[in-house]
Design a protein around this motif. Structure first.
Motif, mmCIF file in Angstrom:
data_model
loop_
_atom_site.group_PDB
_atom_site.id
_atom_site.type_symbol
_atom_site.label_atom_id
_atom_site.label_comp_id
_atom_site.label_asym_id
_atom_site.label_seq_id
_atom_site.Cartn_x
_atom_site.Cartn_y
_atom_site.Cartn_z
ATOM 1 N N LEU A 17 20.665 87.909 10.171
ATOM 2 C CA LEU A 17 20.796 89.133 9.871
ATOM 3 C C LEU A 17 21.993 89.653 9.693
ATOM 4 C CD1 LEU A 17 18.091 90.680 12.292
ATOM 5 C CD2 LEU A 17 17.671 89.831 10.073
ATOM 6 N N GLU A 18 22.514 90.383 8.612
ATOM 7 C CA GLU A 18 23.865 90.850 8.358
ATOM 8 C C GLU A 18 23.784 92.493 8.469
ATOM 9 O OE1 GLU A 18 27.485 90.724 4.996
ATOM 10 O OE2 GLU A 18 26.009 89.196 5.083
ATOM 11 N N LEU A 19 24.557 93.174 9.325
ATOM 12 C CA LEU A 19 24.552 94.615 9.427
ATOM 13 C C LEU A 19 25.869 95.058 9.283
ATOM 14 C CD1 LEU A 19 22.386 93.225 11.726
ATOM 15 C CD2 LEU A 19 22.901 95.114 13.045
ATOM 16 N N SER A 20 25.837 96.075 8.319
ATOM 17 C CA SER A 20 26.773 96.770 8.299
ATOM 18 C C SER A 20 26.998 97.999 9.000
ATOM 19 C CB SER A 20 26.893 97.370 6.504
ATOM 20 O OG SER A 20 27.066 96.403 5.859
ATOM 21 N N VAL A 21 28.189 98.332 9.669
ATOM 22 C CA VAL A 21 28.145 99.101 10.655
ATOM 23 C C VAL A 21 29.234 100.109 10.763
ATOM 24 C CG1 VAL A 21 26.875 97.583 12.329
ATOM 25 C CG2 VAL A 21 29.406 97.478 12.548
ATOM 26 N N LEU A 48 32.775 90.872 12.037
ATOM 27 C CA LEU A 48 33.943 90.737 10.954
ATOM 28 C C LEU A 48 34.191 92.141 10.421
ATOM 29 C CD1 LEU A 48 31.669 88.151 8.736
ATOM 30 C CD2 LEU A 48 33.613 87.656 10.060
ATOM 31 N N PRO A 49 35.528 91.803 10.088
ATOM 32 C CA PRO A 49 36.032 93.497 9.888
ATOM 33 C C PRO A 49 35.414 93.658 8.278
ATOM 34 C CG PRO A 49 37.531 91.704 9.342
ATOM 35 C CD PRO A 49 36.299 91.198 10.303
ATOM 36 N N GLY A 50 35.183 94.841 8.012
ATOM 37 C CA GLY A 50 34.667 95.424 6.833
ATOM 38 C C GLY A 50 35.966 96.301 6.007
ATOM 39 N N VAL A 96 32.148 81.529 5.875
ATOM 40 C CA VAL A 96 32.121 82.805 6.106
ATOM 41 C C VAL A 96 33.771 83.383 6.412
ATOM 42 C CG1 VAL A 96 31.728 84.849 7.458
ATOM 43 C CG2 VAL A 96 29.889 83.138 6.925
ATOM 44 N N PHE A 97 34.433 82.638 7.133
ATOM 45 C CA PHE A 97 35.655 82.969 7.256
ATOM 46 C C PHE A 97 36.739 82.789 6.094
ATOM 47 C CE2 PHE A 97 34.707 82.105 11.863
ATOM 48 C CZ PHE A 97 34.930 83.277 12.329
ATOM 49 N N GLN A 98 36.245 81.833 5.329
ATOM 50 C CA GLN A 98 37.168 81.564 4.118
ATOM 51 C C GLN A 98 36.744 82.581 3.124
ATOM 52 O OE1 GLN A 98 36.068 77.652 2.789
ATOM 53 N NE2 GLN A 98 37.451 76.734 4.150
ATOM 54 N N ARG A 99 35.595 83.118 3.045
ATOM 55 C CA ARG A 99 35.265 84.108 2.140
ATOM 56 C C ARG A 99 35.706 85.481 2.520
ATOM 57 N NH1 ARG A 99 29.363 85.113 2.693
ATOM 58 N NH2 ARG A 99 29.830 86.607 4.046
ATOM 59 N N GLU A 100 35.886 85.892 3.704
ATOM 60 C CA GLU A 100 36.563 87.008 4.150
ATOM 61 C C GLU A 100 38.078 86.901 4.159
ATOM 62 O OE1 GLU A 100 34.992 89.759 5.300
ATOM 63 O OE2 GLU A 100 33.354 88.779 4.767
ATOM 64 N N ALA A 101 38.812 85.570 4.237
ATOM 65 C CA ALA A 101 40.058 85.594 4.065
ATOM 66 C C ALA A 101 40.661 85.876 2.720
ATOM 67 C CB ALA A 101 40.661 84.183 4.626
#
Length: 103
Positions: A17-21, A48-50, A96-101
């Motif tokens: 589950l991915e939640l935007s908070v 993860l930061p948004g 996930v970390f590579q995508r965020e970076a």
């Protein structure tokens, strides 16, 4: 000594589950409390930061047939803006970390 694989008999599948908070710490507290009340297994949690004030929580939970109700309860939490379900068993954390970076 031969290595034995853990048994998967009787184990429920995993769901992501991915939640935007809006408030990461309050959301993490409320999400974990919701899971504890429901006796739902939390198999993994990634914060993860948004963009701006928003953040994201990626949860791996046991999918034992109660997932639709869990999604509805999580979506009703005050800090949760959006809940998306994934089809993968568990996200590849390195990806996930590579995508965020890269973002």
């Amino acid at each position: 000594m031969p290595r034995t694989e853990p048994s998967t008999v009787g184990r429920p599948e995993r769901a992501v589950l991915e939640l935007s908070v809006s408030d990461m710490m309050a959301a993490a507290r409320h999400v974990t409390a919701c899971l504890a009340r429901r006796a739902q297994a939390l198999l993994g949690l990634l914060c993860l930061p948004g963009a701006g004030e928003e953040g994201r929580l990626v949860l791996a939970v046991a999918d034992d047939g109660r997932l639709p109700r869990l999604v509805a309860e999580l979506a009703a939490l005050p800090e949760v803006r959006r809940v998306a379900t994934g089809q993968a068993a568990l996200p590849d954390l390195a990806a996930v970390f590579q995508r965020e970076a890269a973002a």
